[in-house]
Design a protein around this motif. Structure first.
Motif, PDB file in Angstrom:
ATOM      1  N   TRP C 231      48.293  41.746  48.559  1.00 28.80           N
ATOM      2  CA  TRP C 231      47.801  40.381  48.628  1.00 28.80           C
ATOM      3  C   TRP C 231      47.075  40.102  49.943  1.00 28.80           C
ATOM      4  O   TRP C 231      46.020  39.500  49.974  1.00 28.80           O
ATOM      5  CB  TRP C 231      48.958  39.380  48.524  1.00 28.80           C
ATOM      6  N   ALA C 284      44.205  29.672  43.371  1.00 25.07           N
ATOM      7  CA  ALA C 284      45.268  28.723  43.714  1.00 25.07           C
ATOM      8  C   ALA C 284      44.644  27.407  44.160  1.00 25.07           C
ATOM      9  O   ALA C 284      43.645  27.411  44.863  1.00 25.07           O
ATOM     10  CB  ALA C 284      46.136  29.298  44.830  1.00 25.07           C
ATOM     11  N   THR C 289      48.471  31.408  48.342  1.00 23.82           N
ATOM     12  CA  THR C 289      49.053  32.020  47.156  1.00 23.82           C
ATOM     13  C   THR C 289      50.054  33.099  47.561  1.00 23.82           C
ATOM     14  O   THR C 289      50.666  33.020  48.619  1.00 23.82           O
ATOM     15  CB  THR C 289      47.934  32.520  46.207  1.00 23.82           C
ATOM     16  N   GLN C 322      45.674  27.593  34.233  1.00 26.09           N
ATOM     17  CA  GLN C 322      45.761  28.783  35.075  1.00 26.09           C
ATOM     18  C   GLN C 322      45.476  30.060  34.306  1.00 26.09           C
ATOM     19  O   GLN C 322      45.449  31.134  34.883  1.00 26.09           O
ATOM     20  CB  GLN C 322      47.165  28.887  35.694  1.00 26.09           C
TER      21      GLN C 322
END
Lengths: 370, 494, 402
Positions: C231, C284, C289, C322
């Motif tokens: 990430w 997000a 996020t 989403q």
């Protein structure tokens, strides 16, 4: 010190035989009943069962019995073969799970079962004469099941199936294996280079008992059995009926239940679907934690959902006996079979009927004299 | 000593004053020339339209409006003008949305709103120009809300309507059950009735306790407050209330009395379909059904028949699609809630979901996607919430006489690729995307040099950019030198 | 635009019985977006026995809508059996195959299928450093065998805080196997490097072969990609440096893909110089996020402009807004063109894991996986009104409003 050990040993080793009343000692006699439930859905009115040396010599219409030559007990009610429960934990005193090790293929529940335990008296009171005792399904490979008679302190088999679990209750968060993949891997490895009990499984000499819960677990179990050409049965498998064709192709039987009045429609419908697809059915109980009466109740609940009487009765007796690996000994009132039978106040498939007396191997095991 | 004098409050309650922005200069003129002007739901669109705003209100709108020589002009040939969105109910922007006391109608969100709360800045980003701030849903009877514009550094600058209604909830407050919640609601009004009856009785007995208490508390007993008035409740009345000077009534009970007399709107929260029955019952029994708006969760579409029969409008909180899971099979069914409400002829406004990018334009766009007409979808975020707030003649569409709340979109307003480029609130430019640091941060990940982007989450990112563009080796030396300075108590303040 | 709004999320129960098993259709739309070239205005797609037979101009199809796109492909669908689908007794388990823990009956599949996702990759969760082999499946179909598109598609693992999150240092007497390395990012990276070094060593010394060695060796040989979840900036860096180190040391040339690369916008050149494809997580609302990373809105556009292969993912989101079908819309909001955004959920992910001969675009011979839209695809004002998987109708656009 010695007394103390003997005292302990005494509890485990006691093997009492009831020899209290007249028919207890006799192993040859006859019973004439108003109704005789025979194999399949056949009911004979005014039937007679002739027992010789603990085995069935004749069961059928009283008029065609010929010369009996033994005492005849008159029973104003029904007579049928004793019920066979294909899963139970009776007599184990809860000692069914090896908590530290996930794979104990060589373990045998027979080493734990106390044949004189009061659990078996309750089973008798519910009309059950043969039981498959299983180890807990909370291990990937928990060991071998045993088949016992509920009276007479005898094992029909000390190694009837190898119990495997495909359900998530065999997986732990903090002990190997934590995943379905690893559990399946262990089973595959065991069959890749089989030895000991696994060799007997691989050679087709020992059937397997596959515990599975959700549909994907059932799917995995069925696939495993097919890939390795294993015989045996699924255990529990609540919605297996939605995969009935897959189950049928695998040749596995299904040990369903226990069901009670609160069981969801979907689980009962599943059993009906399995029967329709021709999958052999049997029922199991969770005794001693749930009542042994659950066996008959399970069959009755399935009948309420549409299961035909013949299949229901066979699932309690002859098919169940075959699943237990004792199909040539018990489950039918046929010449040569063990004289395991029950005297009922009414049709055993009618829940308002109760057990009047139970005979195992020709010995009265439960119930009073008439 | 309370901030509101009784007279101001009474005036506010009675009139529902609309205060125009104090910032709009008396002679301010603004002309917006847009590539396209979308006036409002179901109204014709004007190509190359001009909107002239004078003194905060739209003075003229059309394709050939004469622009006065002294007007400020926003020339936006590529942008689309659109009415500012109206948020019919929100509990954000406050210090804390919920209060502990059960009947708390005397409280006001005015004391709790934080003008620099991120929510107001973010509202502008998504084109919301009128917001009804009410207390949260975790209450029995909460305080009075107000309608604000997301512009200004003080509450006064932000105020559009000083009192917009009282908040109630039929859904059990934390720690309550449905039974205790219902009892608490009934008790609040029961206590009011008993209190008023006691006042009347005391007055008849010649007991001036109430008057003494009022004087002790410093309440105003002059002018209007010296007069008594018969109770106007449509469901129940207390006889003899005209004997009591209004100023003598306990200020904690005044808002509830106003509610029962039909003088205050009510926003009644229903989290479950069964709560709808409770809410309507309480409103009917106490005479304020005609001024009630239900604030409903998506599941309450199941009570649409009951709502339609009562004839009250609703504000739909949460997503427009409600997922129903079958408890036996686990199968999921998606239900388009506004569609269900429309079928039963329930008038509804949408609200922005908790994550602020799922804002009003977003909810309206989803409605179009699920089969609603564009007119209905846009109405549910503009004209209908305006009507619900009693501001139907002031906001919600671009028409002569209404407030000059205009959005300029970079493209089709309900398209996901369009941005709000500018926001004008009552003729004053409130937002310009080209200057929006936060948007730059959201887009590029890096806040521009020497700026600090505000975050919406608790861990707001503190992006302090030091010496951007400096050679890394030099920068390392620089930091070392700074560290030494810090130890000595000097150095750059960051 | 909303002419085709005859929409209810009608389950197939409403469709005529014979249509449920039908695998041949004609579909016409005002716009056909093939993801393989220009869009066709007024197009007709012919489907025959579950495969696309032709894509051309035309009208009058049995199924009609405003726009057609290929079925969406999600490489990080995250529908799995949670804790029971990752073998946590060890941290490095490349030999585990997630397909053996797949719940084919999970309601999430229907949810994804109805939302337009027709092909999905299931990966082992990020609780292990090296989780195991992934599988590419169709979200709907008659049987597990019929639904499997590619077994052993990638080797999946994670770099970051997730793999070490339930581990703790030895204190007192440990009573479970979570008292072990790694407890930090350093440990996670150590496990990665050790796994590969040991696998390389085992090529010379067969006695070092353990479970999982084969899979790691195949990754070094480039037989299938290595997908690493990373990430944050430092984790993406670590993943790229790992690949470069393995190449530099002559151990092999792994084909790296980074999953959930939220902060790829910060140092894109690392990814460009190693030609690493990226899979981005769902956008997000306020940027913040997973694992504290910040996901800039223009990331997809920026990386695409630099020539990287970019895919978007939906992570099996329950909330409608989403889901994968709307992620390209947010990417466009961040500056991506429509055509590029379309590719991020169709041909790009298909190409990344080598299933592009079957799925990812509307071309003759490929699987008949189609999504029918009521308006311009990816707009929030559009909805998915029809879905076909292998030519079978999963969502029927002909169902009228209830």
């Amino acid at each position: 010190m010695l007394t103390w050990i003997l005292g302990l040993g005494g509890v485990v080793a006691a093997v009492p035989v009831q020899a209290s009343d007249d028919h207890g000692a006799q192993a040859s006699f006859a019973v004439r009943a108003q109704h005789l439930r025979l194999f399949g859905n056949e009911v004979v009115h005014d039937g007679v069962l002739v027992v010789e040396n603990g085995k069935v010599r004749y069961a059928g219409d009283a008029k065609r019995a010929g010369e009996i030559g033994h005492d005849v007990i008159e029973h104003d009610g029904w007579l049928s073969a004793g019920l066979v429960a294909c899963r139970s934990y009776s007599g184990t005193r809860g000692d069914t799970l090896e908590g530290k090790r996930p794979l104990t293929a060589e373990a045998r529940i027979a080493d734990v079962v106390a044949l004189d335990h009061v659990d078996f008296e309750r089973a008798l009171a519910a009309g059950i004469t043969t039981m498959v005792i299983a180890p807990s399904a909370a291990n990937v490979v928990s060991g071998a099941t045993a088949v016992v008679k509920t009276h007479g302190a005898s094992f029909v088999s000390r190694e009837a199936h190898l119990a495997l679990s495909f359900s998530d209750s065999a997986l732990r968060f903090n002990r190997y294996p934590t995943s379905y993949m690893a559990a399946l891997g262990e089973l595959e490895n065991a069959l890749a280079r089989p030895s000991g009990v696994w060799k007997r499984v691989a050679d087709g000499k020992l059937p397997v008992l596959l515990d599975a819960g959700s549909r994907d677990e059932i799917q995995r179990a069925v696939r495993f059995a097919k890939d390795h050409k294993l015989q045996g049965a699924l255990s529990r498998a609540p919605w297996a009926g939605e995969l009935a064709d897959d189950v049928k192709q695998s040749g596995l039987a299904v040990i369903a239940g226990p069901f009670d009045v609160g069981t969801a429609e979907r689980s009962l419908a599943s059993v009906v679907a399995l029967a329709k697809a021709g999958v052999p059915l049997a029922f199991g109980v969770d005794a001693p934690w749930n009542s042994e009466e659950g066996l008959r109740l399970s069959a009755a609940m399935c009948m309420r959902a549409g299961l035909d009487g013949r299949t229901a009765w066979e699932s309690l007796t002859s098919t169940a006996a075959a699943v237990a690996g004792a199909g040539t000994r018990v489950g039918k009132l046929v010449s040569g079979y063990d004289a395991d039978f029950v005297l009922w106040s009414g049709d055993p498939l009618d829940l308002t009927s109760r057990v009047v007396a139970v005979y195992v191997d020709g010995q009265r095991a439960f119930g009073g004299a008439e | 000593m309370n901030v509101f004098t009784a007279s101001t409050r009474a005036a506010a309650i009675a009139i529902g004053a609309l205060l125009l922005s104090a910032n709009a200069a008396a002679d301010g003129k603004l002309a917006i020339k847009a590539g396209k002007v979308v006036q409002g739901p179901g109204m014709p669109e004007i190509d190359k339209g001009v909107i002239l705003i004078e003194n905060g209100r739209i003075a003229a709108i059309g394709a050939d409006v004469k622009v006065p020589w002294d007007a400020t002009v926003i020339d936006a040939p590529k942008l689309v003008a659109f009415p500012g969105f109206v948020e019919a109910h929100s509990a954000r922007g406050m210090d804390r949305p919920n209060e502990n006391i059960d009947p708390a109608a005397f409280l006001s969100v005015r004391d709790s709103i934080d003008p620099v709360n991120f929510y107001f800045e973010d509202s502008l980003r998504w084109g919301i120009t009128t917001i009804n701030i009410q207390q949260g849903n975790n209450c029995v009877i909460a305080g009075q809300g107000m309608v604000v514009r997301p512009m200004g550094i003080t509450i006064d600058e932000m105020t559009v309507k000083t009192v917009s209604g009282v908040k109630l909830s039929a859904t059990p407050k934390a720690g309550m059950s449905a039974a205790t919640q219902a009892q608490a609601l009934r008790k609040a009004f029961g206590d009011l009735q008993r209190y008023l009856e006691q006042l009347v009785q005391e007055k008849k007995d010649g007991n001036d306790r109430a008057r003494r208490e009022a004087l002790f508390q410093g309440r105003d007993l002059e002018g209007e407050n010296a007069k008594g008035r018969a109770m106007e409740g449509s469901a129940w009345k207390v006889a003899g209330l005209e004997l009591i000077p209004r100023g003598e009534i306990d200020e904690k009970q005044v808002p509830l009395l106003a509610l029962v007399e039909g003088k205050l709107p009510a926003f009644f929260y229903c989290g479950r379909p069964m709560d709808v029955h409770r809410a309507l019952e309480v409103a009917r029994d106490n005479g304020f059904l005609a001024r009630t708006t239900l604030v409903i969760s998506p599941a309450c579409y199941k009570a649409a028949d009951v709502i339609a029969e009562a004839g009250v409008p609703v504000v739909l909180e949460g997503p427009v699609v409600f997922t129903e899971t079958d408890p036996l099979t686990g199968a999921e069914t998606e239900i388009f809630v506004p569609g269900e409400l429309k079928k039963k002829n329930v008038r509804f406004a949408l609200s922005s979901a908790n994550t602020t990018t799922e804002s009003l334009w977003f909810q309206a766009a989803q409605c179009v996607g699920r089969g609603m007409t564009k007119t209905d979808a846009v109405a549910s975020v503009t004209t209908i919430p305006a009507e619900i707030l009693g501001l139907g003649k002031q906001v919600g569409s671009l028409e002569v006489g209404k407030a000059g709340n205009v959005l300029l979109f970079s493209g089709e307003p309900l398209s996901v690729t369009s941005w709000v480029e500018k926001v004008v609130i009552e003729g004053k430019e409130a937002y310009d995307r080209s200057k929006d640091v936060r948007v730059k941060h959201l887009m590029a990940g890096k806040a521009p040099a020497n700026t600090q982007a505000m975050g919406g989450s608790a861990s707001a990112e503190k992006k302090v950019v030091c010496c951007e563009g400096e050679d890394p080796a030099e920068h390392a030396k620089h930091l070392e030198a700074e560290a030494k300075k810090k130890d000595k108590g000097e150095g750059e303040d960051k | 635009m909303s002419v085709y709004f005859g929409l209810a999320i009608a389950l197939l129960a409403g469709a005529p019985q014979e249509d449920k098993d039908r695998t041949s259709w004609t579909i016409s739309a005002e716009w056909v977006y093939t993801a393989a070239g220009d869009a066709i205005e007024g197009g007709l797609v012919t489907v025959s026995d579950g495969k696309i037979r032709s894509v051309s101009s035309g009208d009058g199809g049995q199924l009609q809508c405003f726009a057609v796109t290929p079925g969406l492909v999600d490489l990080s669908v995250r529908i799995d059996r949670g804790w029971n689908a990752v073998e946590q007794s060890r941290e490095v388990t490349p030999e585990m195959r997630v397909v053996q823990a797949l719940d084919w009956f999970d309601e999430g599949w229907m949810r994804e299928a109805r939302s337009g996702v027709t092909t999905a990759m299931v990966n082992v969760s990020d609780r292990n450093v090296v989780g195991g082999m992934s599988v590419v499946v169709k979200t709907a179909g008659a049987s597990p065998q019929a639904r499997t598109v590619k077994a052993d598609s990638v080797l999946y693992g994670a770099i970051g805080s997730a793999p070490s999150s339930s581990n703790h240092p030895a204190y007192g007497r440990p009573d479970d196997f979570y008292s072990r390395r790694p407890t930090t990012r350093m440990g996670v990276e150590w496990e990665w490097r050790k796994a590969f070094y040991d696998a390389a060593l085992a090529q010379r010394d067969k006695s070092k072969q353990v479970a999982g060695t084969t899979e790691l060796q195949k990754v070094l040989a480039g037989e299938f990609p290595l997908m690493i979840q990373a990430w944050t900036t430092q984790d993406i860096r670590t993943a790229v440096f790992l690949k470069e180190e393995l190449e530099r040391e002559g151990l092999g040339a792994p084909r790296l893909i980074v999953d959930a690369a939220a902060e790829a916008w910060r140092e894109p050149d690392l990814l460009v110089r190693t030609k690493t494809p990226v899979v981005l997580p769902p956008f997000a609302p306020q940027g913040r996020t997973g694992e504290g990373s910040f996901f800039a809105l223009e990331t997809a556009a920026q990386l695409d402009a630099k020539g990287l292969l970019v895919a978007l993912s939906g992570h099996g989101a329950r909330q409608v807004s989403q889901r994968l079908a709307y992620q390209p819309g947010y990417a466009m909001r961040g500056g991506m063109t429509f055509d590029a955004a379309l590719k991020t959920v169709t041909i790009n992910p298909a190409r990344m894991v080598g299933v592009d001969r079957r799925v990812g675009s509307l071309e003759s011979g490929k699987d008949a996986d189609l999504v029918l839209w009521s308006g311009k695809p990816f707009e929030l004002s559009s909805a998915v009104i029809g879905v076909l998987v292998d030519g079978r109708l999963i969502l029927d656009p002909r169902q009228a409003n209830k």
